[in-house]
Scaffold this active site. Structure first.
Site, PDB file in Angstrom:
ATOM      1  N   GLY A  48     -13.543  41.578   3.295  1.00 31.83           N
ATOM      2  CA  GLY A  48     -14.154  41.915   4.572  1.00 31.83           C
ATOM      3  C   GLY A  48     -15.603  41.508   4.731  1.00 31.83           C
ATOM      4  O   GLY A  48     -16.065  41.239   5.834  1.00 31.83           O
ATOM      5  N   ASP A 104     -18.761  45.212   4.959  1.00 38.52           N
ATOM      6  CA  ASP A 104     -18.432  45.050   6.365  1.00 38.52           C
ATOM      7  C   ASP A 104     -18.488  46.393   7.089  1.00 38.52           C
ATOM      8  O   ASP A 104     -19.108  46.523   8.134  1.00 38.52           O
ATOM      9  CB  ASP A 104     -17.041  44.410   6.527  1.00 38.52           C
ATOM     10  CG  ASP A 104     -15.968  45.090   5.665  1.00 38.52           C
ATOM     11  OD1 ASP A 104     -16.295  46.031   4.900  1.00 38.52           O
ATOM     12  OD2 ASP A 104     -14.804  44.666   5.751  1.00 38.52           O
ATOM     13  N   ASP A 107     -16.003  53.461   6.138  1.00 35.70           N
ATOM     14  CA  ASP A 107     -15.128  54.362   6.892  1.00 35.70           C
ATOM     15  C   ASP A 107     -15.206  55.743   6.250  1.00 35.70           C
ATOM     16  O   ASP A 107     -16.064  56.540   6.597  1.00 35.70           O
ATOM     17  CB  ASP A 107     -13.709  53.786   6.886  1.00 35.70           C
ATOM     18  CG  ASP A 107     -12.756  54.574   7.769  1.00 35.70           C
ATOM     19  OD1 ASP A 107     -13.185  55.586   8.346  1.00 35.70           O
ATOM     20  OD2 ASP A 107     -11.581  54.185   7.885  1.00 35.70           O
ATOM     21  N   LYS A 135     -18.540  54.126  10.358  1.00 38.22           N
ATOM     22  CA  LYS A 135     -17.809  55.068  11.214  1.00 38.22           C
ATOM     23  C   LYS A 135     -18.257  56.494  10.915  1.00 38.22           C
ATOM     24  O   LYS A 135     -18.730  56.780   9.824  1.00 38.22           O
ATOM     25  CB  LYS A 135     -16.300  54.947  10.960  1.00 38.22           C
ATOM     26  CG  LYS A 135     -15.693  53.650  11.471  1.00 38.22           C
ATOM     27  CD  LYS A 135     -14.187  53.735  11.391  1.00 38.22           C
ATOM     28  CE  LYS A 135     -13.547  52.391  11.633  1.00 38.22           C
ATOM     29  NZ  LYS A 135     -12.086  52.442  11.446  1.00 38.22           N
ATOM     30  N   VAL A 157     -11.102  48.703  14.060  1.00 36.21           N
ATOM     31  CA  VAL A 157     -11.712  47.510  14.638  1.00 36.21           C
ATOM     32  C   VAL A 157     -11.363  46.265  13.825  1.00 36.21           C
ATOM     33  O   VAL A 157     -11.040  46.352  12.643  1.00 36.21           O
ATOM     34  CB  VAL A 157     -13.254  47.645  14.721  1.00 36.21           C
ATOM     35  CG1 VAL A 157     -13.646  48.715  15.722  1.00 36.21           C
ATOM     36  CG2 VAL A 157     -13.870  47.936  13.360  1.00 36.21           C
ATOM     37  N   ASP A 163      -9.963  42.756   9.239  1.00 36.87           N
ATOM     38  CA  ASP A 163      -8.632  42.270   9.583  1.00 36.87           C
ATOM     39  C   ASP A 163      -7.672  43.366  10.013  1.00 36.87           C
ATOM     40  O   ASP A 163      -7.872  44.545   9.740  1.00 36.87           O
ATOM     41  CB  ASP A 163      -8.005  41.564   8.378  1.00 36.87           C
ATOM     42  CG  ASP A 163      -7.564  42.576   7.307  1.00 36.87           C
ATOM     43  OD1 ASP A 163      -8.413  43.370   6.859  1.00 36.87           O
ATOM     44  OD2 ASP A 163      -6.372  42.595   6.959  1.00 36.87           O
TER      45      ASP A 163
HETATM   46  P1  IMP Z   1     -13.555  53.519   2.959  1.00 38.96           P
HETATM   47  O1  IMP Z   1     -13.410  53.734   1.488  1.00 38.96           O
HETATM   48  O2  IMP Z   1     -12.695  54.446   3.755  1.00 38.96           O
HETATM   49  O3  IMP Z   1     -14.993  53.551   3.411  1.00 38.96           O
HETATM   50  O4  IMP Z   1     -12.894  52.118   3.235  1.00 38.96           O
HETATM   51  C1  IMP Z   1     -13.603  51.031   3.591  1.00 38.96           C
HETATM   52  C2  IMP Z   1     -12.710  49.804   3.691  1.00 38.96           C
HETATM   53  O5  IMP Z   1     -11.562  50.017   4.510  1.00 38.96           O
HETATM   54  C3  IMP Z   1     -13.518  48.720   4.345  1.00 38.96           C
HETATM   55  O6  IMP Z   1     -14.242  47.983   3.405  1.00 38.96           O
HETATM   56  C4  IMP Z   1     -12.469  47.923   5.091  1.00 38.96           C
HETATM   57  O7  IMP Z   1     -11.976  46.919   4.249  1.00 38.96           O
HETATM   58  C5  IMP Z   1     -11.386  48.927   5.412  1.00 38.96           C
HETATM   59  N1  IMP Z   1     -11.535  49.413   6.813  1.00 38.96           N
HETATM   60  C6  IMP Z   1     -12.026  50.609   7.201  1.00 38.96           C
HETATM   61  N2  IMP Z   1     -12.038  50.732   8.541  1.00 38.96           N
HETATM   62  C7  IMP Z   1     -11.529  49.569   9.031  1.00 38.96           C
HETATM   63  C8  IMP Z   1     -11.307  49.075  10.374  1.00 38.96           C
HETATM   64  O8  IMP Z   1     -11.550  49.727  11.406  1.00 38.96           O
HETATM   65  N3  IMP Z   1     -10.770  47.826  10.462  1.00 38.96           N
HETATM   66  C9  IMP Z   1     -10.491  47.068   9.376  1.00 38.96           C
HETATM   67  N4  IMP Z   1     -10.690  47.483   8.105  1.00 38.96           N
HETATM   68  C10 IMP Z   1     -11.207  48.738   7.930  1.00 38.96           C
HETATM   69 MG    MG Z   2     -14.567  46.074   2.853  1.00 34.26          MG
END
Ligand code: IMP
Ligand code: MG
Length: 184
Positions: A48, A104, A107, A135, A157, A163
């Protein structure tokens, strides 16, 4: 939208190409200032972060080196669990280095908080985070984001490296997907 070859798959543009590039330029200026005279290693998280790494690194004017990691977080569906597996590790020994993780999107924040701790245990002098997007859920875990592009609503998104089933990564903007894409 016609020029991008995605038909009517994109519902709305959240961050335009211009907005993203302008914000990245501001972040790069802060990084230039904060790391002046220090040895900086940028660590991108595949896949990403490829676009933000390419654009941000070229706006930074101090000398930097670059390395990549690929991680996969075990989880069900679209939510990550916080258990992270390294698919591709760094080629670089980070001991004593100032590391800036380039992401990128944050979340849940689970992947990043794990990665930050992991690199610190390897003896990095410092480990900071730069992310294009964040987010609201990211607030649930303690992730100290040093350089932030944009806070966005809690929606899925795509574009600018992000993606859906490996598609839409090459779009220069960040947008939400139309309903019909999911229901295909
Ligand atoms: P986290 O551990 O939940 O912060 O996950 C982060 C990863 O999930 C990011 O690096 C993205 O690869 C993927 N991700 C989270 N939200 C989105 C989104 O809205 N669209 C696409 N990929 C996402
Ligand atoms: Mg990522």
């Amino acid at each position: 939208m016609e020029q991008y070859g995605v038909g009517d798959d994109i519902d709305k543009v959240l961050i335009s190409e211009t907005q993203m590039q302008e914000r990245l330029a501001q972040m790069a200026a802060e990084i230039d200032r904060d790391y002046a005279g220090r040895d900086l290693l940028l660590v991108g998280v595949l896949k990403g972060a490829i676009m933000v790494m390419a654009d941000l690194s070229r706006k930074i004017t101090i000398p930097v080196t670059m390395d990549w990691m690929a991680v996969s977080s075990y989880g069900s569906g679209t939510k990550s669990s916080g258990v992270v597996r390294i698919l591709k590790d760094l080629d670089t020994d980070v001991a004593g280095r100032h590391v800036l993780i380039v992401e990128d999107i944050i979340d849940s924040g689970l992947t990043l908080s794990w990665l930050q701790k992991n690199l610190l245990t390897r003896g990095a002098a410092s480990v900071e985070i730069a992310t294009a997007l964040r987010k609201p859920d990211a607030a649930k875990v303690e992730v100290n984001v040093r350089y932030l592009g944009f806070d966005i609503p809690n929606e899925f998104v795509v574009g600018y490296g992000l993606d859906y089933a490996e598609n839409y990564r090459t779009l220069p903007f960040v947008g939400t997907l139309a309903e019909h894409v999911y229901n295909n």
